[in-house]
Design a protein around this motif. Structure first.
Motif, short mmCIF file in Angstrom:
data_model
loop_
_atom_site.label_atom_id
_atom_site.label_comp_id
_atom_site.label_asym_id
_atom_site.label_seq_id
_atom_site.Cartn_x
_atom_site.Cartn_y
_atom_site.Cartn_z
N GLN A 155 -30.55 13.38 -4.12
CA GLN A 155 -31.90 13.76 -4.40
C GLN A 155 -32.62 14.62 -5.40
O GLN A 155 -33.30 13.75 -6.30
CB GLN A 155 -32.63 14.43 -3.09
CG GLN A 155 -34.51 13.33 -2.55
CD GLN A 155 -34.34 12.85 -3.52
OE1 GLN A 155 -33.98 11.56 -3.19
NE2 GLN A 155 -35.79 11.80 -4.42
N ALA A 156 -31.70 15.46 -5.94
CA ALA A 156 -31.85 15.88 -7.05
C ALA A 156 -31.15 15.43 -7.91
O ALA A 156 -31.70 15.14 -9.46
CB ALA A 156 -30.57 17.85 -7.16
N LEU A 157 -30.41 14.80 -8.27
CA LEU A 157 -29.77 13.66 -9.15
C LEU A 157 -30.91 12.89 -9.25
O LEU A 157 -31.12 12.00 -9.91
CB LEU A 157 -28.27 13.06 -8.69
CG LEU A 157 -27.25 14.16 -8.50
CD1 LEU A 157 -25.61 14.08 -8.34
CD2 LEU A 157 -26.92 14.66 -10.14
N VAL A 158 -30.99 11.59 -8.28
CA VAL A 158 -32.54 10.84 -8.10
C VAL A 158 -33.09 11.80 -9.34
O VAL A 158 -33.93 10.75 -9.83
CB VAL A 158 -32.49 10.37 -6.95
CG1 VAL A 158 -33.68 9.45 -7.01
CG2 VAL A 158 -31.27 9.23 -5.84
N MET B 34 -24.42 23.18 -8.00
CA MET B 34 -24.40 22.95 -6.67
C MET B 34 -23.41 24.01 -6.13
O MET B 34 -23.49 24.81 -4.48
CB MET B 34 -24.55 21.92 -6.07
CG MET B 34 -24.85 21.50 -4.63
SD MET B 34 -23.56 21.48 -3.78
CE MET B 34 -22.68 20.08 -4.66
N LEU B 35 -21.80 23.41 -6.70
CA LEU B 35 -20.69 23.93 -6.35
C LEU B 35 -20.75 25.78 -6.32
O LEU B 35 -19.81 26.22 -5.33
CB LEU B 35 -19.76 23.36 -6.87
CG LEU B 35 -19.40 21.90 -6.77
CD1 LEU B 35 -18.58 21.47 -7.77
CD2 LEU B 35 -19.20 21.89 -5.41
N MET C 197 -18.48 13.39 1.23
CA MET C 197 -19.63 13.51 -0.21
C MET C 197 -20.50 13.34 -0.30
O MET C 197 -21.25 13.65 -0.24
CB MET C 197 -18.90 12.19 -0.89
CG MET C 197 -17.34 12.66 -1.88
SD MET C 197 -17.12 14.31 -2.78
CE MET C 197 -16.36 15.16 -1.21
N GLU C 198 -20.97 12.75 0.91
CA GLU C 198 -21.86 12.53 1.61
C GLU C 198 -22.99 13.61 1.54
O GLU C 198 -24.09 13.39 1.54
CB GLU C 198 -22.75 11.52 3.09
CG GLU C 198 -23.53 11.06 3.43
CD GLU C 198 -24.49 10.32 2.53
OE1 GLU C 198 -25.31 10.07 2.32
OE2 GLU C 198 -23.66 9.32 2.47
N LEU C 199 -22.31 14.49 2.03
CA LEU C 199 -22.88 15.53 2.91
C LEU C 199 -22.60 16.40 1.34
O LEU C 199 -23.62 17.60 1.38
CB LEU C 199 -21.62 16.20 3.36
CG LEU C 199 -21.83 16.08 4.93
CD1 LEU C 199 -21.00 16.76 5.88
CD2 LEU C 199 -23.39 16.41 5.77
#
Length: 127
Positions: free
Chosen positions: A31-34, A124-125, A24-26
């Motif tokens: 950053q896009a969500l932040v 993204m997916l 999940m880290e990868l």
């Protein structure tokens, strides 16, 4: 006299939970969500300084992934070091309590950000 901390991870076995969080880290576009949530996050001009937005976002995601209530998430930070590590919280510092976690979720709901977060992850997916 204070005891020195060596920050050594003595665990050699990778658990399913640590493997999942590593993936999940990868794959999550943090950053896009932040950037999406930042305009709605408090700056902390009064009172206690807020936790970092990324730490709260990661906390929110872990709650969803592991079906933890606000209180269970608070307790998990004390019981499970990998949760603190994934949320990028200081091992010996202040940890989010259940009311802080609740207020973050309410902020997402109030500004309809959960749907937008899901949209960003889905885009993204697909890509």
């Amino acid at each position: 006299m204070k005891q020195a901390s060596f920050d050594m991870n003595l665990s050699v076995k990778r658990t399913r939970k640590s493997e999942f969080l590593g993936q999940m880290e990868l794959v999550v576009p943090w950053q896009a969500l932040v950037d999406l949530i930042a305009p709605f996050y408090p700056e902390g001009r009064t009172g206690r300084p807020p936790f970092s937005l990324e730490a709260m976002l990661r906390t929110h995601f872990m709650q969803q992934w592991f079906t933890l209530s606000d209180l269970a998430m608070e307790e998990a930070f004390f019981d499970t070091p990998i949760y603190r590590e994934f949320a990028k919280l200081d091992a010996w510092g202040r940890l989010p309590d259940e009311s802080t976690i609740l207020r973050f979720r309410h902020r997402l709901e109030k500004h309809k950000l959960a749907e937008q977060v899901l949209g960003v992850v889905n885009e993204m997916l697909v890509a």
